[in-house]
Enzyme design. Sequence first.
Site, short mmCIF file in Angstrom:
data_model
loop_
_atom_site.label_atom_id
_atom_site.label_comp_id
_atom_site.label_asym_id
_atom_site.label_seq_id
_atom_site.Cartn_x
_atom_site.Cartn_y
_atom_site.Cartn_z
N GLY A 1 98.27 22.90 -17.74
CA GLY A 1 97.12 22.00 -17.61
C GLY A 1 97.10 21.42 -16.20
O GLY A 1 96.48 21.99 -15.29
N SER B 1 94.61 11.10 -13.51
CA SER B 1 94.71 10.06 -12.46
C SER B 1 95.99 10.21 -11.64
O SER B 1 95.97 10.04 -10.41
CB SER B 1 94.67 8.67 -13.11
OG SER B 1 93.39 8.45 -13.66
N GLU C 1 89.94 17.66 -15.08
CA GLU C 1 89.72 17.94 -13.64
C GLU C 1 90.70 17.15 -12.77
O GLU C 1 90.34 16.63 -11.72
CB GLU C 1 88.26 17.70 -13.26
CG GLU C 1 87.34 18.70 -13.94
CD GLU C 1 85.92 18.70 -13.44
OE1 GLU C 1 85.72 18.58 -12.23
OE2 GLU C 1 85.02 18.84 -14.29
N GLY D 1 82.91 -8.16 -32.32
CA GLY D 1 83.08 -7.22 -33.44
C GLY D 1 82.07 -6.08 -33.40
O GLY D 1 82.41 -4.93 -33.71
N ARG E 1 73.46 -13.79 -26.80
CA ARG E 1 74.32 -14.31 -27.87
C ARG E 1 74.57 -15.82 -27.70
O ARG E 1 75.05 -16.27 -26.65
CB ARG E 1 75.67 -13.56 -27.82
CG ARG E 1 76.71 -14.04 -28.79
CD ARG E 1 76.33 -13.76 -30.20
NE ARG E 1 77.47 -13.82 -31.12
CZ ARG E 1 77.33 -13.94 -32.41
NH1 ARG E 1 76.12 -14.01 -32.97
NH2 ARG E 1 78.39 -13.96 -33.20
N LEU F 1 90.17 27.55 -17.29
CA LEU F 1 91.39 27.55 -16.47
C LEU F 1 92.61 27.12 -17.29
O LEU F 1 93.64 27.79 -17.27
CB LEU F 1 91.18 26.60 -15.28
CG LEU F 1 92.34 26.39 -14.32
CD1 LEU F 1 92.66 27.68 -13.57
CD2 LEU F 1 92.02 25.29 -13.29
N GLY G 1 100.23 26.03 -21.94
CA GLY G 1 101.39 25.76 -21.09
C GLY G 1 101.04 25.43 -19.65
O GLY G 1 101.94 25.36 -18.80
#
Length: 408
Positions: A138, A371, A368, A345, A273, A132, A136
């Site tokens: 979206g 937001s 799709e 990390g 941890r 789709l 130019g």
Amino acid sequence: MSDKTYLDWPFFEDRHRRIERELDAWAAANLAGVHEDDVDAACRTLVRKLGGAGWPRYAIGGTAYGAAYEVIDTRVICLVRETLARHSGLADFAFAMQGLGSGAITLFGTEEQKRAYLPRVACGEAIAAFALSEPGAGSDAGALACAARADGDAYVLDGEKTLISNGGIADFYVAFARTGEAEGSRGISAFIVDAATPGFTVAERIEVIAPHPLARLSFKNCRIPRSRLLGVPGGGFKVAMRTLDIFRTSVAAAALGFARRALDEALQRATARTMFKQKLADFQLTQAKLAQMATDLDAAALLTYRAAWLRDQGKTITREAAMAKLTATEAAQTIIDGAVQIWGGLGVVSGQPVEKLYREIRALRIYEGASEVQQLIVARELLRDVAASQARNAASGDSGPAGRRETA
Ligand SMILES: Cc1cc2nc3c(=O)[nH]c(=O)nc-3n(C[C@H](O)[C@H](O)[C@H](O)COP(=O)(O)OP(=O)(O)OC[C@H]3O[C@@H](n4cnc5c(N)ncnc54)[C@H](O)[C@@H]3O)c2cc1C
């Protein structure tokens, strides 16, 4: 290890719980060994594996064409996506695209079109795609420019599509082009384009942060038999929107799968941890994070499965699907970010599960319907209801709540 208490919610029937259980076991046994270094090869393998096990049967409709049910069951699609996403983003992608790429054929195809494509999609023999978006057009898909002109027993397509998932590996594309019956979205038609059609080429492969097959497509003097027109001339935008209606809710479900995996990873790390002579999970700051992650996840899941359940009751879910996609994808991004933080990390080291999830989730807030588009849909539905109620009040001579406030 995942919390499965959501399966007890009244949105589900026993068959849903059984499907989730079977798929979870199948995914654990079959997905870990798929190497993702070459995404094209990995996707082909995944489509074949999923097809061999019968999972894409849930992504199409019509038992005569290999589907599990006559009508697509939205809750099953959502559960399959959530479960696959928890195990492997690429497996979820492979399943979702079989559905999105063939959804228009399930919903609008002729008997001949269904027989030609759906059984091959169901068993993983043919890879499907949905084309789709254009450079130019979206978010504003109704502005698409790719043109299709009628010429004898064919339509001739000229133009481009971009950011098309499965571009480069798909066997066929459901593509949308301007046929000009009317201005804007009313002048678009849908076509099934076989990848081998002369004039169709994959113009460019596109790399994204969570690698999967993606491409820009080119149509030059590309002749499509009239028998490959999907639905009626000028009805293509409706074809696209109806297809997206099903799969938009399932994007929310995929986000839940990513988020659930992230929460599992966060819990596992926080309880393992040691620092400052305690476990990371012993700190209240960590507990607050985990509590918020679990709460946001449940809120998003409730909205998602509400939308899926309502659709399965035959209701229109424009507003509910938009709320679900908006909430679940935004929440998943935050939950995954929280999991990366808990991993420290290690969370940003390439190949760690939370690092992968961090990349996987990003595009779901864009494709799709970004937001912002979902927010506009919800607002439009709310304001339409208010306008209708005001018009009814005006017709009955009641000035409505606003009028009553003025005289209070
Ligand atoms: C990984 C990936 C896979 C994709 N797969 C497919 C596919 O298989 N098939 C297909 O057809 N397309 C596909 N797309 C394209 C996708 O649908 C578009 O990227 C999406 O619709 C947004 O369009 P755009 O990228 O042109 O952004 P634009 O339309 O330029 O929008 C840019 C941004 O503007 C904001 N915005 C949009 N509308 C409004 C508004 N009204 N008010 C305020 N802000 C707004 C949003 O934040 C949006 O992200 C894919 C995209 C990605 C990233």
